[in-house]
Design a protein around this motif. Structure first.
Motif, PDB file in Angstrom:
ATOM      1  N   HIS A  12       0.834  -1.202   0.000  1.00  0.00           N
ATOM      2  CA  HIS A  12       0.000   0.000   0.000  1.00  0.00           C
ATOM      3  C   HIS A  12       0.869   1.253   0.000  1.00  0.00           C
ATOM      4  O   HIS A  12       0.623   2.185  -0.782  1.00  0.00           O
ATOM      5  N   LEU A  13       1.868   1.291   0.865  1.00  0.00           N
ATOM      6  CA  LEU A  13       2.742   2.465   0.944  1.00  0.00           C
ATOM      7  C   LEU A  13       3.485   2.700  -0.368  1.00  0.00           C
ATOM      8  O   LEU A  13       3.615   3.851  -0.819  1.00  0.00           O
ATOM      9  N   LYS A  14       3.958   1.637  -0.984  1.00  0.00           N
ATOM     10  CA  LYS A  14       4.671   1.754  -2.262  1.00  0.00           C
ATOM     11  C   LYS A  14       3.739   2.319  -3.338  1.00  0.00           C
ATOM     12  O   LYS A  14       4.121   3.212  -4.104  1.00  0.00           O
ATOM     13  N   THR A  15       2.512   1.825  -3.387  1.00  0.00           N
ATOM     14  CA  THR A  15       1.550   2.309  -4.380  1.00  0.00           C
ATOM     15  C   THR A  15       1.156   3.748  -4.096  1.00  0.00           C
ATOM     16  O   THR A  15       0.990   4.558  -5.012  1.00  0.00           O
ATOM     17  N   THR A  16       1.016   4.096  -2.828  1.00  0.00           N
ATOM     18  CA  THR A  16       0.681   5.471  -2.453  1.00  0.00           C
ATOM     19  C   THR A  16       1.750   6.430  -2.949  1.00  0.00           C
ATOM     20  O   THR A  16       1.438   7.462  -3.557  1.00  0.00           O
ATOM     21  N   GLN A  17       3.000   6.111  -2.728  1.00  0.00           N
ATOM     22  CA  GLN A  17       4.100   6.987  -3.159  1.00  0.00           C
ATOM     23  C   GLN A  17       4.139   7.090  -4.677  1.00  0.00           C
ATOM     24  O   GLN A  17       4.262   8.188  -5.228  1.00  0.00           O
ATOM     25  N   ALA A  18       4.011   5.981  -5.365  1.00  0.00           N
ATOM     26  CA  ALA A  18       4.029   5.993  -6.835  1.00  0.00           C
ATOM     27  C   ALA A  18       2.861   6.802  -7.390  1.00  0.00           C
ATOM     28  O   ALA A  18       3.016   7.554  -8.365  1.00  0.00           O
ATOM     29  N   THR A  19       1.693   6.683  -6.764  1.00  0.00           N
ATOM     30  CA  THR A  19       0.510   7.414  -7.216  1.00  0.00           C
ATOM     31  C   THR A  19       0.704   8.906  -7.013  1.00  0.00           C
ATOM     32  O   THR A  19       0.420   9.709  -7.916  1.00  0.00           O
ATOM     33  N   MET A  20       1.171   9.296  -5.856  1.00  0.00           N
ATOM     34  CA  MET A  20       1.389  10.714  -5.579  1.00  0.00           C
ATOM     35  C   MET A  20       2.349  11.322  -6.600  1.00  0.00           C
ATOM     36  O   MET A  20       2.103  12.409  -7.130  1.00  0.00           O
ATOM     37  N   ASN A  21       3.415  10.608  -6.905  1.00  0.00           N
ATOM     38  CA  ASN A  21       4.394  11.101  -7.869  1.00  0.00           C
ATOM     39  C   ASN A  21       3.827  11.172  -9.278  1.00  0.00           C
ATOM     40  O   ASN A  21       4.181  12.055 -10.053  1.00  0.00           O
ATOM     41  N   ALA A  22       2.928  10.238  -9.612  1.00  0.00           N
ATOM     42  CA  ALA A  22       2.442  10.128 -10.989  1.00  0.00           C
ATOM     43  C   ALA A  22       1.304  11.082 -11.318  1.00  0.00           C
ATOM     44  O   ALA A  22       1.204  11.540 -12.464  1.00  0.00           O
ATOM     45  N   ILE A  23       0.424  11.378 -10.354  1.00  0.00           N
ATOM     46  CA  ILE A  23      -0.809  12.070 -10.758  1.00  0.00           C
ATOM     47  C   ILE A  23      -1.171  13.303  -9.938  1.00  0.00           C
ATOM     48  O   ILE A  23      -2.277  13.834 -10.105  1.00  0.00           O
ATOM     49  N   SER A  24      -0.295  13.817  -9.113  1.00  0.00           N
ATOM     50  CA  SER A  24      -0.689  14.955  -8.264  1.00  0.00           C
ATOM     51  C   SER A  24      -1.092  16.175  -9.101  1.00  0.00           C
ATOM     52  O   SER A  24      -2.062  16.854  -8.760  1.00  0.00           O
ATOM     53  N   THR A  25      -0.408  16.457 -10.187  1.00  0.00           N
ATOM     54  CA  THR A  25      -0.770  17.592 -11.038  1.00  0.00           C
ATOM     55  C   THR A  25      -2.116  17.363 -11.707  1.00  0.00           C
ATOM     56  O   THR A  25      -2.955  18.270 -11.765  1.00  0.00           O
ATOM     57  N   GLN A  26      -2.346  16.154 -12.187  1.00  0.00           N
ATOM     58  CA  GLN A  26      -3.633  15.836 -12.814  1.00  0.00           C
ATOM     59  C   GLN A  26      -4.769  15.915 -11.798  1.00  0.00           C
ATOM     60  O   GLN A  26      -5.878  16.341 -12.147  1.00  0.00           O
ATOM     61  N   LEU A  27      -4.523  15.504 -10.570  1.00  0.00           N
ATOM     62  CA  LEU A  27      -5.549  15.581  -9.537  1.00  0.00           C
ATOM     63  C   LEU A  27      -5.918  17.036  -9.274  1.00  0.00           C
ATOM     64  O   LEU A  27      -7.095  17.376  -9.127  1.00  0.00           O
ATOM     65  N   GLU A  28      -4.948  17.902  -9.250  1.00  0.00           N
ATOM     66  CA  GLU A  28      -5.222  19.331  -9.085  1.00  0.00           C
ATOM     67  C   GLU A  28      -6.083  19.848 -10.241  1.00  0.00           C
ATOM     68  O   GLU A  28      -7.027  20.626 -10.026  1.00  0.00           O
ATOM     69  N   MET A  29      -5.794  19.412 -11.445  1.00  0.00           N
ATOM     70  CA  MET A  29      -6.597  19.808 -12.600  1.00  0.00           C
ATOM     71  C   MET A  29      -8.031  19.292 -12.470  1.00  0.00           C
ATOM     72  O   MET A  29      -8.989  20.002 -12.805  1.00  0.00           O
ATOM     73  N   ALA A  30      -8.196  18.073 -11.983  1.00  0.00           N
ATOM     74  CA  ALA A  30      -9.525  17.499 -11.788  1.00  0.00           C
ATOM     75  C   ALA A  30     -10.314  18.304 -10.759  1.00  0.00           C
ATOM     76  O   ALA A  30     -11.514  18.554 -10.935  1.00  0.00           O
ATOM     77  N   VAL A  31      -9.655  18.706  -9.668  1.00  0.00           N
ATOM     78  CA  VAL A  31     -10.307  19.536  -8.660  1.00  0.00           C
ATOM     79  C   VAL A  31     -10.796  20.832  -9.292  1.00  0.00           C
ATOM     80  O   VAL A  31     -11.937  21.263  -9.057  1.00  0.00           O
ATOM     81  N   ASN A  32      -9.966  21.450 -10.120  1.00  0.00           N
ATOM     82  CA  ASN A  32     -10.354  22.705 -10.769  1.00  0.00           C
ATOM     83  C   ASN A  32     -11.551  22.518 -11.689  1.00  0.00           C
ATOM     84  O   ASN A  32     -12.458  23.363 -11.704  1.00  0.00           O
ATOM     85  N   LEU A  33     -11.592  21.419 -12.450  1.00  0.00           N
ATOM     86  CA  LEU A  33     -12.753  21.146 -13.299  1.00  0.00           C
ATOM     87  C   LEU A  33     -14.019  21.021 -12.460  1.00  0.00           C
ATOM     88  O   LEU A  33     -15.064  21.600 -12.789  1.00  0.00           O
ATOM     89  N   CYS A  34     -13.929  20.249 -11.379  1.00  0.00           N
ATOM     90  CA  CYS A  34     -15.097  20.037 -10.519  1.00  0.00           C
ATOM     91  C   CYS A  34     -15.552  21.335  -9.868  1.00  0.00           C
ATOM     92  O   CYS A  34     -16.754  21.648  -9.853  1.00  0.00           O
ATOM     93  N   THR A  35     -14.624  22.096  -9.323  1.00  0.00           N
ATOM     94  CA  THR A  35     -14.968  23.343  -8.645  1.00  0.00           C
ATOM     95  C   THR A  35     -15.595  24.333  -9.611  1.00  0.00           C
ATOM     96  O   THR A  35     -16.609  24.966  -9.292  1.00  0.00           O
ATOM     97  N   ASN A  36     -15.033  24.459 -10.805  1.00  0.00           N
ATOM     98  CA  ASN A  36     -15.602  25.364 -11.802  1.00  0.00           C
ATOM     99  C   ASN A  36     -17.015  24.950 -12.172  1.00  0.00           C
ATOM    100  O   ASN A  36     -17.909  25.788 -12.298  1.00  0.00           O
ATOM    101  N   SER A  37     -17.228  23.676 -12.362  1.00  0.00           N
ATOM    102  CA  SER A  37     -18.560  23.185 -12.697  1.00  0.00           C
ATOM    103  C   SER A  37     -19.546  23.484 -11.572  1.00  0.00           C
ATOM    104  O   SER A  37     -20.637  24.028 -11.813  1.00  0.00           O
ATOM    105  N   LEU A  38     -19.189  23.136 -10.355  1.00  0.00           N
ATOM    106  CA  LEU A  38     -20.074  23.365  -9.207  1.00  0.00           C
ATOM    107  C   LEU A  38     -20.348  24.847  -8.995  1.00  0.00           C
ATOM    108  O   LEU A  38     -21.488  25.247  -8.711  1.00  0.00           O
ATOM    109  N   ASN A  39     -19.335  25.691  -9.143  1.00  0.00           N
ATOM    110  CA  ASN A  39     -19.523  27.139  -8.978  1.00  0.00           C
ATOM    111  C   ASN A  39     -20.436  27.728 -10.045  1.00  0.00           C
ATOM    112  O   ASN A  39     -21.025  28.784  -9.843  1.00  0.00           O
ATOM    113  N   ASN A  40     -20.548  27.052 -11.171  1.00  0.00           N
ATOM    114  CA  ASN A  40     -21.385  27.530 -12.274  1.00  0.00           C
ATOM    115  C   ASN A  40     -22.702  26.776 -12.389  1.00  0.00           C
ATOM    116  O   ASN A  40     -23.333  26.767 -13.442  1.00  0.00           O
TER     117      ASN A  40
END
Length: 188
Positions: A12-40
């Motif tokens: 689990h810890l190994k996968t957590t670290q690999a995931t954080m390294n691989a997709i943190s920027t994309q996750l931030e982009m996903a949050v922005n898409l969701c927030t923009n949609s909800l705000n509108n």
């Protein structure tokens, strides 16, 4: 038994670290898409099978209720909860259309569709995402392995860098919780 426990936690810890390294920027982009949609005035439609169905319900509940912060309820619907719709659509059209038919009925332009599929290629999830795209929604995938068909379909596909189904599923709920937390921090 202790060696199995240690092995599971270390995986689990190994996968957590690999995931954080691989997709943190994309996750931030996903949050922005969701927030923009909800705000509108948009909503988030979430769907998947089995454990992914449970994750869809969990994420929707955190958004409609609250994750950690007192705030207004946010428009999120898990398309996995209406047994009458699921069984009638499955019976009349086929299981592969249980999400797409609901998306046709509920999705509006500028909504967000989140499809959850461990391998990224579940037929009913792909059909639901395609229906959402046809309705003008932006698409977010929670997948694993190599991302499957979601890679070509989603605006953002959060691919867990693992081949192990339990590790992928564990990371999906971490993604869901992080998504909810960040939406709460950024929503108007």
């Amino acid at each position: 038994m202790q060696s199995v426990i240690e092995s599971e936690f270390n995986a689990h810890l190994k996968t957590t670290q690999a995931t954080m390294n691989a997709i943190s920027t994309q996750l931030e982009m996903a949050v922005n898409l969701c927030t923009n949609s909800l705000n509108n005035g948009g909503k988030i439609l979430i769907f998947g099978n089995g454990g992914s169905a449970a994750d869809a319900q969990h994420i929707a509940a955190e958004l409609v209720g609250r994750y950690k912060t007192e705030r207004r309820g946010l428009a999120a619907i898990a398309l996995t909860t209406d047994t009458s719709a699921l069984t009638s659509i499955g019976n009349d059209y086929g299981y592969e259309f249980i999400f797409s038919r609901q998306v046709e009925a509920l999705a509006n332009k500028n909504d967000i569709a989140i499809g959850i599929s461990t391998g990224g290629s579940s037929t009913n999830v792909i059909n639901g995402l395609q229906a959402a795209k046809n309705s003008g929604c932006q698409l977010i995938g929670f997948s694993g392995r190599q991302g499957g068909k979601m890679n070509d379909l989603c605006d953002i596909n959060l691919v867990i860098p693992s081949e192990d189904t339990p590790r992928i599923q564990e990371m999906h709920i971490v993604l869901g919780h992080t998504l909810c937390h960040l939406i709460e921090q950024t929503i108007d």
